[in-house]
Design a protein around this motif. Structure first.
Motif, PDB file in Angstrom:
ATOM      1  N   ARG A 129       0.815  -1.224   0.000  1.00 18.06           N
ATOM      2  CA  ARG A 129       0.000   0.000   0.000  1.00 18.06           C
ATOM      3  C   ARG A 129       0.843   1.267   0.000  1.00 18.06           C
ATOM      4  N   ARG A 130       2.124   1.095  -0.207  1.00 10.66           N
ATOM      5  CA  ARG A 130       3.054   2.219  -0.369  1.00 10.66           C
ATOM      6  C   ARG A 130       2.971   3.222   0.780  1.00 10.66           C
ATOM      7  N   ALA A 131       3.020   2.688   1.985  1.00 12.38           N
ATOM      8  CA  ALA A 131       3.185   3.581   3.140  1.00 12.38           C
ATOM      9  C   ALA A 131       4.431   4.415   2.897  1.00 12.38           C
ATOM     10  N   ARG A 132       4.360   5.683   3.290  1.00 12.99           N
ATOM     11  CA  ARG A 132       5.452   6.581   2.938  1.00 12.99           C
ATOM     12  C   ARG A 132       6.709   6.356   3.767  1.00 12.99           C
ATOM     13  N   GLU A 133       6.537   6.036   5.059  1.00 14.23           N
ATOM     14  CA  GLU A 133       7.719   5.978   5.925  1.00 14.23           C
ATOM     15  C   GLU A 133       7.420   5.171   7.177  1.00 14.23           C
ATOM     16  N   VAL A 134       8.403   4.411   7.623  1.00 11.84           N
ATOM     17  CA  VAL A 134       8.343   3.739   8.923  1.00 11.84           C
ATOM     18  C   VAL A 134       9.566   4.171   9.730  1.00 11.84           C
ATOM     19  N   ILE A 135       9.311   4.717  10.904  1.00 14.41           N
ATOM     20  CA  ILE A 135      10.399   5.095  11.807  1.00 14.41           C
ATOM     21  C   ILE A 135      10.499   4.053  12.912  1.00 14.41           C
ATOM     22  N   PHE A 136      11.659   3.432  13.014  1.00 10.96           N
ATOM     23  CA  PHE A 136      11.930   2.499  14.102  1.00 10.96           C
ATOM     24  C   PHE A 136      12.653   3.252  15.213  1.00 10.96           C
ATOM     25  N   SER A 137      12.027   3.338  16.375  1.00 13.67           N
ATOM     26  CA  SER A 137      12.669   3.983  17.533  1.00 13.67           C
ATOM     27  C   SER A 137      13.573   2.953  18.205  1.00 13.67           C
ATOM     28  N   LEU A 138      14.728   2.710  17.579  1.00 13.90           N
ATOM     29  CA  LEU A 138      15.660   1.718  18.113  1.00 13.90           C
ATOM     30  C   LEU A 138      16.426   2.316  19.290  1.00 13.90           C
ATOM     31  N   ASN A 139      16.924   3.527  19.133  1.00 18.01           N
ATOM     32  CA  ASN A 139      17.489   4.349  20.217  1.00 18.01           C
ATOM     33  C   ASN A 139      18.835   3.873  20.742  1.00 18.01           C
ATOM     34  N   ALA A 140      19.089   2.573  20.772  1.00 13.69           N
ATOM     35  CA  ALA A 140      20.314   2.046  21.371  1.00 13.69           C
ATOM     36  C   ALA A 140      21.009   1.092  20.404  1.00 13.69           C
ATOM     37  N   VAL A 141      22.271   0.785  20.691  1.00 12.70           N
ATOM     38  CA  VAL A 141      23.066  -0.008  19.761  1.00 12.70           C
ATOM     39  C   VAL A 141      23.150  -1.475  20.139  1.00 12.70           C
ATOM     40  N   ASP A 142      22.805  -1.802  21.374  1.00 14.17           N
ATOM     41  CA  ASP A 142      22.861  -3.204  21.789  1.00 14.17           C
ATOM     42  C   ASP A 142      21.828  -3.462  22.881  1.00 14.17           C
ATOM     43  N   ALA A 143      21.712  -4.730  23.237  1.00 13.17           N
ATOM     44  CA  ALA A 143      20.661  -5.136  24.175  1.00 13.17           C
ATOM     45  C   ALA A 143      20.831  -4.493  25.542  1.00 13.17           C
TER      46      ALA A 143
END
Length: 443
Positions: A129-143
């Motif tokens: 459905r061609r969503a324009r953008e998904v932002i992943f709030s990952l925030n950190a580099v490791d567990a």
């Protein structure tokens, strides 16, 4: 940026209607864009989240969402942002919500998520459905750092990484949705900037966003963890390193809410020969800062997982009185009701005041300081300021509206001074006479 806060989905006629409504001080027939925070449920408790303090475990029922979406479409809705309060993918009927938005022709301009529940079926819908953008709030580099920042279970970090890889695989050669990975830095993790960049690039991000944690709502942990303008030199070598690594790819978004950091970034780009890059925030020649104040009261609304209504996600915080509740009655009645009318009245005053606009906490009830003072809100014109025709038309309309507004303001000022003078005269004891200015009273 592939998302535009819905601006790319509306035509010139609707933009002209928006300008006319601002100039005349009336409502539009409805928002053309909306943030639907469909649930307050979330699996993490980020120490920096301004919304967890108002979070419940509620969600808008599917039946209410269908009714609400249908009504918003009748008012001219063209696009939505799905975000939260909680995480939108934690809504128990999220697939049905995505399907109904598609049936009604509504574009998903942006989905902001921590990514834990972005599985194959969600990914397929977003791609098809061609969503324009998904932002992943990952925030950190490791567990370990993820657990520190977001109070999450140890396995959660890897689940998010797997979700990102799954969406990249699902879209294949398509450019939609754009995939954005966001990292946040504080005093505990800024040294990890190079590792964060490498992770974002390895995961296939179209854009890697870095920002700083600005606030700790309700002082839930020690504020000493926050980076400040004075920390520029501390962070400099790590920013320089990621700019070197990104010289050819141009995946980075480095635009901090700290002015001297942005100056530093521009100097570092020159030092590392960071090549020409497309502007993330293009600015039209017709754009003027005095016309760049917020117009969200005519354009959009944010709807929380319990139905509460807000002007935008940045005002969805403890102590802010909602503008109504979308679960109760028709949305249009709220949109035309006293709370939204007050919002538009206050925003119009700021727009008309232009460069002389100043926040007055004794008078403004629905807007906040960040809605007025420069540099405190990145959202109010970021997605719109590149629109040459819109800001040319808006500038002319505002200048025309300012003339009677300024005259009325002056008349009110004179009337107020006369009223106060009359009140002082009435308050003087009988028989007393105020001496003329510069004339000493007689003995």
């Amino acid at each position: 940026m592939r998302a535009s806060h819905g601006w790319a989905e509306i035509d010139q006629a609707r933009k002209r209607d928006l300008i006319a409504a601002i100039a005349k001080g009336r409502a539009t027939r409805g928002p053309v864009h909306a943030e639907l925070d469909i649930t307050d449920r979330c699996n993490v408790a980020c120490y920096f989240c301004n919304q967890q303090d108002v979070r419940t475990k509620e969600q808008i029922s599917l039946a209410h969402l269908v009714r609400l979406i249908d009504e918003l479409v009748e008012g001219g809705l063209r696009s939505v942002r799905l975000s939260g309060g909680g995480d939108p993918l934690f809504h128990s009927a999220v697939l049905d919500v995505l399907d109904h938005l598609h049936r009604r022709g509504i574009v998903i301009d942006n989905l902001t998520t921590n990514g834990v529940l972005l599985g194959p079926e969600v990914a397929r819908r977003l791609v098809e459905r061609r969503a324009r953008e998904v932002i992943f709030s990952l925030n950190a580099v490791d567990a370990d750092d993820y657990r520190r920042m977001m109070k999450a279970q140890p396995r959660t970090f890897q689940r998010v990484v797997d979700s990102i890889r799954g969406l990249v695989e699902a879209r294949g050669e398509s450019s939609y949705p754009g995939i954005v990975i966001q990292f946040l830095i504080d005093r505990e993790n800024y040294r990890e900037l190079p590792r964060m960049y490498d992770l974002g690039r390895d995961l296939g991000a179209d854009r890697i966003v870095f920002s700083v944690v600005l606030e700790i709502p309700l002082e839930r942990i020690d504020r000493e963890i926050l980076l400040t303008p004075e920390d520029a030199e501390r962070v400099r070598p790590f920013l320089e390193e990621i700019l070197r690594r990104d010289r050819d790819a141009h995946l980075l978004q480095l635009f901090f809410p700290i002015a001297n950091w942005n100056v530093m970034v521009e100097r570092l780009k020159a030092a590392v020969a960071y090549g020409p890059e497309p502007s993330l925030v293009p600015t039209a020649s017709s754009f003027r800062e005095e016309n760049g104040h917020c117009f969200f009261g005519w354009y959009t609304a944010t709807i929380r997982g319990n139905g509460e209504l807000y002007p935008c996600c940045l005002l969805m915080s403890p102590g802010y009185e909602p503008l109504g509740n979308a679960v109760n009655g028709r949305f249009v009645d709220h949109w035309n009701g006293p709370a939204f009318e007050r919002l538009r009245r206050e925003q119009r005053e700021v727009l008309l005041a232009g460069e002389k606009a100043a926040f007055d906490e004794t008078r403004f009830r629905t807007i906040r300081r960040q809605c007025v003072d420069p540099g405190l809100c990145w959202l109010k014109n970021m997605y719109f300021r590149g629109d040459e025709q819109f800001y040319a038309d808006l500038g002319r309309a505002l200048e025309k509206a300012r003339r009677p507004w300024r005259l009325k303001k002056r008349v009110r000022g004179v009337a107020g001074r006369l009223r106060r003078a009359a009140q002082r005269a009435l308050a003087r004891p009988a028989g007393s006479v105020r001496p003329a200015d510069g004339v000493p009273p007689r003995a």
